[in-house]
Design an enzyme around this catalytic site. Structure first.
Site, PDB file in Angstrom:
ATOM      1  N   HIS A   1     -96.556  60.388-103.206  1.00 22.29           N
ATOM      2  CA  HIS A   1     -97.456  60.616-104.493  1.00 22.29           C
ATOM      3  C   HIS A   1     -98.989  60.787-103.549  1.00 22.29           C
ATOM      4  CE1 HIS A   1     -95.381  58.739-107.948  1.00 22.29           C
ATOM      5  NE2 HIS A   1     -95.068  60.557-109.131  1.00 22.29           N
TER       6      HIS A   1
ATOM      7  N   LYS B   1     -92.774  56.316-123.360  1.00 19.62           N
ATOM      8  CA  LYS B   1     -92.282  55.749-122.460  1.00 19.62           C
ATOM      9  C   LYS B   1     -92.976  54.599-122.641  1.00 19.62           C
ATOM     10  CE  LYS B   1     -91.666  59.649-118.931  1.00 19.62           C
ATOM     11  NZ  LYS B   1     -91.920  60.308-117.808  1.00 19.62           N
TER      12      LYS B   1
ATOM     13  N   SER C   1     -90.585  57.178-108.576  1.00 18.92           N
ATOM     14  CA  SER C   1     -91.114  55.737-109.175  1.00 18.92           C
ATOM     15  C   SER C   1     -89.660  55.354-109.484  1.00 18.92           C
ATOM     16  CB  SER C   1     -91.987  56.259-110.082  1.00 18.92           C
ATOM     17  OG  SER C   1     -93.507  56.190-109.117  1.00 18.92           O
TER      18      SER C   1
ATOM     19  N   ARG D   1     -90.735  68.272-105.276  1.00 19.41           N
ATOM     20  CA  ARG D   1     -89.520  67.848-104.014  1.00 19.41           C
ATOM     21  C   ARG D   1     -88.809  68.614-103.191  1.00 19.41           C
ATOM     22  NH1 ARG D   1     -89.301  62.189-107.707  1.00 19.41           N
ATOM     23  NH2 ARG D   1     -89.138  63.490-108.852  1.00 19.41           N
TER      24      ARG D   1
END
Ligand code: PNS
Length: 161
Positions: free
Chosen positions: A17, A41, A129, A90
């Site tokens: 990030h 979440k 993460s 990514r």
């Protein structure tokens, strides 16, 4: 002034990030990194904690601001009068999901919100993460994934202080 938002969960921020943040901050006059308050979440860090972590991690970047938001990104962007969202890509696995969100946001915002993708630097392409949290939960080495102060905070959450 050219401004952009970099939205995300940032639970917590990784070197991947931070690489995107630095590069976007070079392109735009002002970058707002904004933490999504996602009630669906269960995060490791609260929104306030994630904001503080991001503030510390970006303190040397004068044109980067940190904020948080709830609800739809297009509504948040409109409230800030910002028309560009930044996302990092990514690998091809990110692409389908990101393409769908970008197209949805463009349509929903009546073409007012565009998404710009920055391809993650190769050395961080493997990072997420979620994997950082999993490695840390088993006391694994995350020194190549997050800044030292973030690693300390993650280990503390898992009782490995
Ligand atoms: O770091 P993440 O979890 O991949 O970030 C995802 C994020 C925050 C960019 C995305 O979930 C988002 O913008 N959510 C806000 C709700 C919204 O606007 N949804 C419409 C897109 S379909």
């Amino acid at each position: 002034m050219k401004a952009a938002i970099y939205p995300g969960s940032f639970d917590p921020v990784t070197y991947g990030h931070l690489d995107v943040i630095k590069r976007a901050a070079d392109i735009f006059d002002e970058l707002t990194v904004s933490v999504l308050n996602n009630t669906a979440k269960t995060p490791l860090f609260s929104v306030d904690e994630r904001v503080k972590i991001l503030e510390e991690a970006t303190k040397d970047l004068p044109n980067v601001k940190v904020d948080s938001f709830s609800g739809l990104l297009i509504d948040y962007a409109k409230s800030k009068d910002i028309h560009v969202a930044i996302r990092g890509l990514r690998a091809i696995t990110d692409f389908e999901y990101e393409l769908q969100i970008a197209q949805t946001n463009r349509k929903l915002s009546n073409e007012e919100l565009d998404t710009m993708f920055l391809t993650t630097s190769l050395e961080y392409a493997y990072l997420s993460s979620s994997s950082v949290k999993e490695i840390a939960s088993f006391k694994g080495d995350i020194s190549q994934c997050v800044p030292p102060f973030v690693a300390k905070l993650i280990y503390e959450k898992y009782g490995h202080a």
